[in-house]
Design an enzyme around this catalytic site. Sequence first.
Site, PDB file in Angstrom:
ATOM      1  N   ASP A 269       0.631   4.662   7.577  1.00 33.00           N
ATOM      2  CA  ASP A 269       1.294   5.226   8.756  1.00 33.00           C
ATOM      3  C   ASP A 269       0.229   5.663   9.772  1.00 33.00           C
ATOM      4  O   ASP A 269      -0.697   6.388   9.413  1.00 33.00           O
ATOM      5  CB  ASP A 269       2.146   6.438   8.341  1.00 33.00           C
ATOM      6  CG  ASP A 269       3.296   6.020   7.425  1.00 33.00           C
ATOM      7  OD1 ASP A 269       3.735   4.858   7.540  1.00 33.00           O
ATOM      8  OD2 ASP A 269       3.740   6.832   6.600  1.00 33.00           O
TER       9      ASP A 269
ATOM     10  N   TYR B  25       5.108  -4.767   4.878  1.00 34.49           N
ATOM     11  CA  TYR B  25       4.910  -4.330   6.271  1.00 34.49           C
ATOM     12  C   TYR B  25       4.071  -5.315   7.064  1.00 34.49           C
ATOM     13  O   TYR B  25       4.307  -5.491   8.249  1.00 34.49           O
ATOM     14  CB  TYR B  25       4.328  -2.908   6.326  1.00 34.49           C
ATOM     15  CG  TYR B  25       5.424  -1.877   6.300  1.00 34.49           C
ATOM     16  CD1 TYR B  25       6.016  -1.439   7.477  1.00 34.49           C
ATOM     17  CD2 TYR B  25       5.920  -1.384   5.106  1.00 34.49           C
ATOM     18  CE1 TYR B  25       7.059  -0.523   7.458  1.00 34.49           C
ATOM     19  CE2 TYR B  25       6.964  -0.467   5.067  1.00 34.49           C
ATOM     20  CZ  TYR B  25       7.529  -0.042   6.255  1.00 34.49           C
ATOM     21  OH  TYR B  25       8.563   0.853   6.233  1.00 34.49           O
TER      22      TYR B  25
HETATM   23  C1  LIG Z   1       4.067   1.733   6.519  1.00 32.11           C
HETATM   24  S1  LIG Z   1       4.326   1.864   4.816  1.00 32.11           S
HETATM   25  C2  LIG Z   1       3.226   0.617   4.149  1.00 32.11           C
HETATM   26  C3  LIG Z   1       3.605   0.237   2.754  1.00 32.11           C
HETATM   27  C4  LIG Z   1       2.787  -0.927   2.149  1.00 32.11           C
HETATM   28  N1  LIG Z   1       1.393  -0.611   2.036  1.00 32.11           N
HETATM   29  C5  LIG Z   1       2.986  -2.161   2.963  1.00 32.11           C
HETATM   30  O1  LIG Z   1       2.031  -2.582   3.654  1.00 32.11           O
HETATM   31  O2  LIG Z   1       4.075  -2.749   2.916  1.00 32.11           O
HETATM   32  C6  LIG Z   1       3.449   3.360   4.414  1.00 32.11           C
HETATM   33  C7  LIG Z   1       3.680   3.825   2.981  1.00 32.11           C
HETATM   34  O3  LIG Z   1       2.897   4.972   2.742  1.00 32.11           O
HETATM   35  C8  LIG Z   1       3.658   5.936   2.047  1.00 32.11           C
HETATM   36  N2  LIG Z   1       3.105   7.247   2.416  1.00 32.11           N
HETATM   37  C9  LIG Z   1       2.864   7.695   3.667  1.00 32.11           C
HETATM   38  N3  LIG Z   1       2.324   8.923   3.610  1.00 32.11           N
HETATM   39  C10 LIG Z   1       2.241   9.256   2.291  1.00 32.11           C
HETATM   40  C11 LIG Z   1       1.748  10.382   1.577  1.00 32.11           C
HETATM   41  N4  LIG Z   1       1.251  11.437   2.220  1.00 32.11           N
HETATM   42  N5  LIG Z   1       1.803  10.350   0.249  1.00 32.11           N
HETATM   43  C12 LIG Z   1       2.314   9.287  -0.417  1.00 32.11           C
HETATM   44  N6  LIG Z   1       2.774   8.188   0.193  1.00 32.11           N
HETATM   45  C13 LIG Z   1       2.723   8.164   1.532  1.00 32.11           C
HETATM   46  C14 LIG Z   1       5.081   5.726   2.509  1.00 32.11           C
HETATM   47  O4  LIG Z   1       5.995   6.183   1.537  1.00 32.11           O
HETATM   48  C15 LIG Z   1       5.134   4.220   2.712  1.00 32.11           C
HETATM   49  O5  LIG Z   1       5.592   3.534   1.562  1.00 32.11           O
END
Ligand SMILES: C[S@@+](CC[C@H](N)C(=O)[O-])C[C@H]1O[C@@H](n2cnc3c(N)ncnc32)[C@H](O)[C@@H]1O
Length: 210
Positions: free
Chosen positions: A111, A192
């Site tokens: 993110d 993503y």
């Molecule tokens: C934009 S998605 C990307 C997921 C994957 N890497 C992809 O490329 O498809 C970001 C992921 O990070 C996880 N995430 C964001 N901040 C987090 C945190 N502080 N702790 C654990 N997971 C987190 C979210 O739950 C989400 O699944």
Amino acid sequence: MEHVIEPTWEMLHTNNIPYKGKWREMVFGNNNPITLELGCGKGEYSVGLARKYPNQNFIGVDIKGDRIYIGAKQATEEGLKNIVFLRTRIDFIDHFFEKDEINEIWLTFSDPQPKKSRKRLTSELFINRYRKFLKPDGIIHLKTDSDILFESTEEQIKLHGYKSLFHTWDLYGDINQLPEEDQETLQIKTYYEQLFTGKGAQIKYTKFTI
Ligand SMILES: C[S@@+](CC[C@H](N)C(=O)[O-])C[C@H]1O[C@@H](n2cnc3c(N)ncnc32)[C@H](O)[C@@H]1O
């Protein structure tokens, strides 16, 4: 579920994680290096790496159980023994590992946190958490569609004197500059990534040590 580790509230808040320092012996039953993927979502990268490198161990970390369920199910179906998923907030990641326990970290489409730079997974706050358990020469890889996240990571690398090993604003345009093995690894596409490239986004990539 097989392949999923979910710490209890008590473990986290008493800082008593049974696998800390013991992931190789307790979880994987071998002495192979360990790579983390932080914010792994459905786990495509961790599963892809685990398939490609059977003599290494992989831990996908995410807070969303419904997403890691998909990766864990895939790993079970394929009989992969060198991968687990850890369900926790990345904010607590340094509670889980001992000094030098981790060899590499992948950040895949994290993110971008446009308004909260401290929450970016390459902010000084997070890097200092990784420093507690990443080997001194351990590589951090960032693959992203986000200009904000990429630019701020490049700034952090310069500001704190991290060692940049490679960086490109156009991964697939420049991929031939990398060794063949890295090219294969970088071709793994997450949910993503597919979503963003479908909308025409250019993928950026950097790797560095801290
Ligand atoms: C934009 S998605 C990307 C997921 C994957 N890497 C992809 O490329 O498809 C970001 C992921 O990070 C996880 N995430 C964001 N901040 C987090 C945190 N502080 N702790 C654990 N997971 C987190 C979210 O739950 C989400 O699944």
